[in-house]
Design a protein around this motif. Structure first.
Motif, PDB file in Angstrom:
ATOM      1  N   GLU A   1      25.531  22.906  17.026  1.00  0.00           N
ATOM      2  CA  GLU A   1      26.206  21.604  17.049  1.00  0.00           C
ATOM      3  C   GLU A   1      25.287  20.514  16.513  1.00  0.00           C
ATOM      4  OE1 GLU A   1      27.542  21.427  21.113  1.00  0.00           O
ATOM      5  OE2 GLU A   1      29.430  22.432  20.623  1.00  0.00           O
ATOM      6  N   GLY A   2      23.999  20.645  16.771  1.00  0.00           N
ATOM      7  CA  GLY A   2      23.036  19.674  16.261  1.00  0.00           C
ATOM      8  C   GLY A   2      22.797  19.799  14.767  1.00  0.00           C
ATOM      9  N   THR A   3      23.024  20.985  14.224  1.00  0.00           N
ATOM     10  CA  THR A   3      22.770  21.195  12.795  1.00  0.00           C
ATOM     11  C   THR A   3      23.998  20.972  11.921  1.00  0.00           C
ATOM     12  OG1 THR A   3      23.260  23.558  12.898  1.00  0.00           O
ATOM     13  CG2 THR A   3      20.969  22.892  13.237  1.00  0.00           C
ATOM     14  N   LYS A   4      25.193  20.977  12.496  1.00  0.00           N
ATOM     15  CA  LYS A   4      26.391  20.960  11.654  1.00  0.00           C
ATOM     16  C   LYS A   4      26.554  19.669  10.849  1.00  0.00           C
ATOM     17  CE  LYS A   4      29.901  19.690  15.068  1.00  0.00           C
ATOM     18  NZ  LYS A   4      31.079  20.173  15.773  1.00  0.00           N
ATOM     19  N   GLU A   5      25.972  18.591  11.282  1.00  0.00           N
ATOM     20  CA  GLU A   5      26.070  17.329  10.542  1.00  0.00           C
ATOM     21  C   GLU A   5      24.860  17.079   9.658  1.00  0.00           C
ATOM     22  OE1 GLU A   5      28.890  15.624  10.549  1.00  0.00           O
ATOM     23  OE2 GLU A   5      29.700  17.052  11.997  1.00  0.00           O
ATOM     24  N   SER A   6      23.916  18.002   9.674  1.00  0.00           N
ATOM     25  CA  SER A   6      22.685  17.822   8.901  1.00  0.00           C
ATOM     26  C   SER A   6      22.924  18.127   7.428  1.00  0.00           C
ATOM     27  CB  SER A   6      21.601  18.755   9.412  1.00  0.00           C
ATOM     28  OG  SER A   6      21.330  18.487  10.752  1.00  0.00           O
ATOM     29  N   GLY A   7      22.129  17.490   6.603  1.00  0.00           N
ATOM     30  CA  GLY A   7      22.167  17.777   5.176  1.00  0.00           C
ATOM     31  C   GLY A   7      21.123  18.816   4.834  1.00  0.00           C
ATOM     32  N   LYS A   8      21.077  19.157   3.553  1.00  0.00           N
ATOM     33  CA  LYS A   8      20.112  20.139   3.074  1.00  0.00           C
ATOM     34  C   LYS A   8      18.699  19.557   3.164  1.00  0.00           C
ATOM     35  CE  LYS A   8      19.272  23.194  -0.777  1.00  0.00           C
ATOM     36  NZ  LYS A   8      19.646  23.631  -2.090  1.00  0.00           N
ATOM     37  N   ASP A   9      17.742  20.405   3.445  1.00  0.00           N
ATOM     38  CA  ASP A   9      16.317  20.064   3.526  1.00  0.00           C
ATOM     39  C   ASP A   9      15.975  19.094   4.653  1.00  0.00           C
ATOM     40  OD1 ASP A   9      15.567  21.761   1.468  1.00  0.00           O
ATOM     41  OD2 ASP A   9      15.960  20.239  -0.070  1.00  0.00           O
ATOM     42  N   VAL A  10      16.812  18.985   5.650  1.00  0.00           N
ATOM     43  CA  VAL A  10      16.492  18.159   6.810  1.00  0.00           C
ATOM     44  C   VAL A  10      15.522  18.953   7.674  1.00  0.00           C
ATOM     45  CG1 VAL A  10      17.425  17.149   8.930  1.00  0.00           C
ATOM     46  CG2 VAL A  10      18.677  16.931   6.787  1.00  0.00           C
TER      47      VAL A  10
ATOM     48  N   LEU B   1      26.767  38.754  10.766  1.00  0.00           N
ATOM     49  CA  LEU B   1      27.653  38.294   9.703  1.00  0.00           C
ATOM     50  C   LEU B   1      27.313  36.855   9.350  1.00  0.00           C
ATOM     51  CD1 LEU B   1      31.130  39.525  11.054  1.00  0.00           C
ATOM     52  CD2 LEU B   1      29.707  40.618   9.315  1.00  0.00           C
ATOM     53  N   GLU B   2      27.584  36.497   8.114  1.00  0.00           N
ATOM     54  CA  GLU B   2      27.442  35.107   7.714  1.00  0.00           C
ATOM     55  C   GLU B   2      28.769  34.409   7.985  1.00  0.00           C
ATOM     56  OE1 GLU B   2      26.868  32.537   3.675  1.00  0.00           O
ATOM     57  OE2 GLU B   2      25.463  34.199   3.988  1.00  0.00           O
ATOM     58  N   LYS B   3      28.677  33.288   8.700  1.00  0.00           N
ATOM     59  CA  LYS B   3      29.866  32.515   9.048  1.00  0.00           C
ATOM     60  C   LYS B   3      29.559  31.043   8.887  1.00  0.00           C
ATOM     61  CE  LYS B   3      31.960  35.640  12.378  1.00  0.00           C
ATOM     62  NZ  LYS B   3      32.836  35.643  13.535  1.00  0.00           N
ATOM     63  N   THR B   4      30.603  30.250   8.874  1.00  0.00           N
ATOM     64  CA  THR B   4      30.406  28.806   8.847  1.00  0.00           C
ATOM     65  C   THR B   4      29.937  28.356  10.220  1.00  0.00           C
ATOM     66  OG1 THR B   4      32.651  28.277   9.542  1.00  0.00           O
ATOM     67  CG2 THR B   4      32.269  28.510   7.147  1.00  0.00           C
TER      68      THR B   4
ATOM     69  N   PRO C   1      22.751  24.323   5.860  1.00  0.00           N
ATOM     70  CA  PRO C   1      23.142  24.077   7.248  1.00  0.00           C
ATOM     71  C   PRO C   1      24.607  24.410   7.561  1.00  0.00           C
ATOM     72  CG  PRO C   1      22.958  22.014   6.060  1.00  0.00           C
ATOM     73  CD  PRO C   1      22.495  23.090   5.132  1.00  0.00           C
ATOM     74  N   GLN C   2      25.395  24.737   6.572  1.00  0.00           N
ATOM     75  CA  GLN C   2      26.814  25.008   6.807  1.00  0.00           C
ATOM     76  C   GLN C   2      27.141  26.484   6.981  1.00  0.00           C
ATOM     77  OE1 GLN C   2      28.811  22.470   7.548  1.00  0.00           O
ATOM     78  NE2 GLN C   2      26.919  21.321   7.283  1.00  0.00           N
ATOM     79  N   HIS C   3      26.164  27.356   6.744  1.00  0.00           N
ATOM     80  CA  HIS C   3      26.378  28.793   6.902  1.00  0.00           C
ATOM     81  C   HIS C   3      25.320  29.369   7.829  1.00  0.00           C
ATOM     82  CE1 HIS C   3      28.621  27.900   3.208  1.00  0.00           C
ATOM     83  NE2 HIS C   3      29.444  28.819   3.693  1.00  0.00           N
ATOM     84  N   ILE C   4      25.788  30.194   8.734  1.00  0.00           N
ATOM     85  CA  ILE C   4      24.948  30.744   9.797  1.00  0.00           C
ATOM     86  C   ILE C   4      25.044  32.265   9.752  1.00  0.00           C
ATOM     87  CG2 ILE C   4      24.615  30.802  12.322  1.00  0.00           C
ATOM     88  CD1 ILE C   4      24.267  28.005  10.991  1.00  0.00           C
ATOM     89  N   ILE C   5      23.948  32.917  10.056  1.00  0.00           N
ATOM     90  CA  ILE C   5      23.963  34.366  10.258  1.00  0.00           C
ATOM     91  C   ILE C   5      24.041  34.555  11.772  1.00  0.00           C
ATOM     92  CG2 ILE C   5      22.765  36.558   9.908  1.00  0.00           C
ATOM     93  CD1 ILE C   5      23.469  35.146   7.274  1.00  0.00           C
ATOM     94  N   ILE C   6      25.127  35.176  12.214  1.00  0.00           N
ATOM     95  CA  ILE C   6      25.350  35.306  13.661  1.00  0.00           C
ATOM     96  C   ILE C   6      25.538  36.777  14.021  1.00  0.00           C
ATOM     97  CG2 ILE C   6      27.842  34.879  13.423  1.00  0.00           C
ATOM     98  CD1 ILE C   6      27.699  33.440  16.167  1.00  0.00           C
ATOM     99  N   GLY C   7      24.902  37.162  15.104  1.00  0.00           N
ATOM    100  CA  GLY C   7      25.046  38.525  15.604  1.00  0.00           C
ATOM    101  C   GLY C   7      26.420  38.712  16.236  1.00  0.00           C
ATOM    102  N   VAL C   8      27.066  39.831  15.899  1.00  0.00           N
ATOM    103  CA  VAL C   8      28.399  40.109  16.447  1.00  0.00           C
ATOM    104  C   VAL C   8      28.394  41.351  17.342  1.00  0.00           C
ATOM    105  CG1 VAL C   8      29.667  38.928  14.610  1.00  0.00           C
ATOM    106  CG2 VAL C   8      29.076  41.349  14.336  1.00  0.00           C
ATOM    107  N   GLY C   9      27.213  41.923  17.566  1.00  0.00           N
ATOM    108  CA  GLY C   9      27.095  43.073  18.452  1.00  0.00           C
ATOM    109  C   GLY C   9      26.660  44.321  17.713  1.00  0.00           C
TER     110      GLY C   9
END
Length: 156
Positions: A57-66, A98-101, A85-93
């Motif tokens: 939540e803290g990163t979703k409004e950040s720009g690149k290279d922040v 997976l890469e997700k927004t 900052p708009q794409h995240i690698i998240i563990g799904v088990g």
């Protein structure tokens, strides 16, 4: 003669019931330890999930290279610059990521947190039931000890 046999049988039944109660108390204590460990694991996973959600939540409004401080656990952080900052690698088990927004990742983490909170409540209820049952058995054991003529019972 018959009355002496009845007197002998009663203490044996009390002894057997007291032994059975002790066995039950020991089993319940073991179950309580297992549930307590599960509760610790679920609580830790819930805390970790909430930390990940807060970080996203803290990163979703950040720009690149922040430049940011990213929590790595145990109250420790690492300085980093966000490349995307708009794409995240998240563990799904099962070791799969997976890469997700950011938004989809936050939704997934919210679902996980909800499931973990339900599990925490369930384990807490089970633990409370076992504790209550153990207390009932201890009270019954003390009652039997008094009837038998012994003093208070201390189970160690």
């Amino acid at each position: 003669m018959a009355s002496s046999k009845k007197q002998m049988a009663a203490p044996r039944n009390l002894d057997e019931e007291m032994r059975q109660l002790l066995v039950e108390i020991r089993m319940l204590e073991g179950s309580a330890r297992v549930l307590s460990s599960r509760l610790d694991i679920v609580t830790g996973a819930l805390s970790e999930t909430q930390t990940a959600k807060q970080t996203l939540e803290g990163t979703k409004e950040s720009g690149k290279d922040v430049e940011m401080l990213i929590p790595i656990g145990s109250g420790s952080f690492v300085k980093a610059k966000l490349e995307d900052p708009q794409h995240i690698i998240i563990g799904v088990g099962a070791g799969v990521c997976l890469e997700k927004t950011v938004e989809d990742s936050i939704k997934d983490l919210n679902l996980r947190a909800t499931d973990l909170d339900k599990a925490r409540i369930n384990v807490t209820q089970q633990l409370n039931q076992i504790i209550n049952q153990t207390e009932d058995y201890r009270a019954r054991l003390e009652d039997l000890a008094r009837r038998k003529g012994g003093g208070p019972v201390e189970i160690v």
